[in-house]
Scaffold this active site. Structure first.
Site, PDB file in Angstrom:
ATOM      1  N   SER A  91       0.862  -1.184   0.000  1.00 40.57           N
ATOM      2  CA  SER A  91       0.000   0.000   0.000  1.00 40.57           C
ATOM      3  C   SER A  91       0.890   1.222   0.000  1.00 40.57           C
ATOM      4  O   SER A  91       1.808   1.335   0.833  1.00 40.57           O
ATOM      5  CB  SER A  91      -0.903   0.014   1.236  1.00 40.57           C
ATOM      6  OG  SER A  91      -1.423   1.319   1.463  1.00 40.57           O
ATOM      7  N   GLY A  92       0.639   2.151  -0.905  1.00 39.92           N
ATOM      8  CA  GLY A  92       1.434   3.363  -0.968  1.00 39.92           C
ATOM      9  C   GLY A  92       1.247   4.254   0.239  1.00 39.92           C
ATOM     10  O   GLY A  92       2.221   4.718   0.849  1.00 39.92           O
ATOM     11  N   SER A  93      -0.010   4.529   0.625  1.00 39.35           N
ATOM     12  CA  SER A  93      -0.249   5.420   1.762  1.00 39.35           C
ATOM     13  C   SER A  93       0.284   4.814   3.055  1.00 39.35           C
ATOM     14  O   SER A  93       0.871   5.521   3.892  1.00 39.35           O
ATOM     15  CB  SER A  93      -1.742   5.746   1.893  1.00 39.35           C
ATOM     16  OG  SER A  93      -2.500   4.576   2.101  1.00 39.35           O
ATOM     17  N   GLY A 259      -1.940   5.275  -2.863  1.00 39.74           N
ATOM     18  CA  GLY A 259      -0.782   5.084  -3.715  1.00 39.74           C
ATOM     19  C   GLY A 259      -1.001   4.031  -4.770  1.00 39.74           C
ATOM     20  O   GLY A 259      -0.648   4.214  -5.946  1.00 39.74           O
ATOM     21  N   THR A 260      -1.601   2.893  -4.370  1.00 36.42           N
ATOM     22  CA  THR A 260      -1.834   1.826  -5.346  1.00 36.42           C
ATOM     23  C   THR A 260      -2.886   2.241  -6.370  1.00 36.42           C
ATOM     24  O   THR A 260      -2.816   1.836  -7.533  1.00 36.42           O
ATOM     25  CB  THR A 260      -2.249   0.530  -4.641  1.00 36.42           C
ATOM     26  OG1 THR A 260      -3.257   0.802  -3.668  1.00 36.42           O
ATOM     27  CG2 THR A 260      -1.059  -0.132  -3.963  1.00 36.42           C
TER      28      THR A 260
END
Length: 349
Positions: A91-93, A259-260
């Site tokens: 996960s980006g965040s 982010g994803t």
């Protein structure tokens, strides 16, 4: 009187999405890799996820990241991501929030300017670049997972909506990508509940028709995400902006664009030939927060053109806190949890 057990947390947010970083209070988990430890947590200790994402401690819109020892010597620490839909491998965040917490806790000492280190997600090593100004972590750039288009402009019948056109990208999880304008949305905050209801119907309809399989990971479970795409505005020759909203099944609209979700957008734009390596896309959320994704390169994996990318965002620390877990409290469910709490096993013997 039962023994009170404590979890140490750093609460953070990136783009509005709150990530609770668990930095203490959990026994070492079995498993040779971070991915193995994630599997153990998912299969034998899911109580931690439920405890921190449900009342009285949390809400489903949050995420949880558990710091664990890294198995790769290049990484300073590992982390396991927990969300309402389960255990995403990336996960980006959550990565932006975890990297910030690692710096703010002193696990990695802050250095003025740009500094680099690596974390280990269940998906593998993640390169982190942090920008520190006057002791403040102003930005985190992390490598997004290689992303690709699995399905382009398919159609599904959705009750009360009719035929809906969607594409599917993989960017750390499978994302259904839909045009917000075609569905009558402007992607403003007042639409949040209607967006969640619409996304729920679309995801349920797609799930009823088909499954998705990653080219190396195989079956990664039913479709978990949907991303509403607003019109793309070209700001400069190599910089684009688009309103965006990510839905997590069941029922959660993310505060950030994720982010994803941003990586999925980059994969679709590359597939359609509208961006080149070096181009950047800023996705803007219902709350006017944003992440910037950069398309860096492509490679071929069998039939798939895989998009390499990075995600940049800023995380803010909300709180350093201790959560007291009292298993005698009727609002606290300790099943699937007590055996991994530090001191919990002894207390239950």
């Amino acid at each position: 009187m039962s023994q009170e057990l404590t979890l140490r947390l750093i609460d953070t947010h990136a783009g509005g999405d709150v990530s609770r970083i668990v930095v203490g209070g959990i026994e070492p988990l079995p498993g040779a890799t971070v991915r193995d430890q994630m599997h153990y947590l998912r299969d034998d200790a899911d109580g931690l996820r439920r405890l921190l994402l449900e009342e009285p401690y949390g809400i489903p819109e949050m995420s949880v990241d558990l710091l664990v020892p890294a198995s790769d010597p290049e990484a300073v620490v590992g982390y396991i991501i927990m969300e309402v839909m389960g255990y995403p491998i990336y996960s980006g965040s959550n990565t932006i929030c975890t990297a910030t917490a690692v710096l703010e806790s002193g696990l990695v000492p802050k250095q003025e300017g740009r500094q680099h280190f690596k974390l280990e997600a269940p998906a593998g090593l993640v390169q982190i670049e942090a920008v520190v100004e006057n002791g403040v972590v102003e930005a985190i750039t992390c490598a997004g997972l290689p992303s690709y288009i699995d399905t382009y402009r398919a159609s599904v019948h959705v009750p009360s909506l009719g035929e809906v056109t969607y594409s599917v990208a993989y960017s750390g999880g499978f994302y259904a990508l839909v045009d917000a304008t075609e569905l009558g949305f402007s992607l403003v905050r007042e639409e949040e509940r209607a967006l969640a209801e619409c996304a729920h119907r679309i995801v349920e309809a797609i799930r009823a028709e088909r499954d998705f399989s990653h080219y190396t990971l195989g079956d990664v479970g039913p479709l978990p995400f949907l991303h509403f795409m607003g019109p793309v505005e070209r700001v400069t020759n190599d910089f684009y902006r688009s309103r965006s909203t990510t839905y997590v099944h069941p029922g959660v609209i993310c505060r950030s664009t994720t982010g994803t979700g941003t990586s999925a957008r980059l994969a679709l734009m590359q597939h359609e030939g509208s961006i080149q390596p070096g181009d950047r896309l800023e996705t803007v959320s219902l709350r006017e927060t944003g992440f910037i994704g950069e398309f860096t390169d492509t490679r071929q994996e069998g039939p798939h053109t895989v998009v390499e990318n990075t995600i940049t965002g800023k995380s803010y620390v909300l709180a350093h806190s201790d959560i007291v877990v009292n298993c005698d409290d009727p609002l606290v469910e300790c099943a699937g949890l007590q055996h991994i709490l530090t001191g919990g096993k002894a207390a239950s013997d």
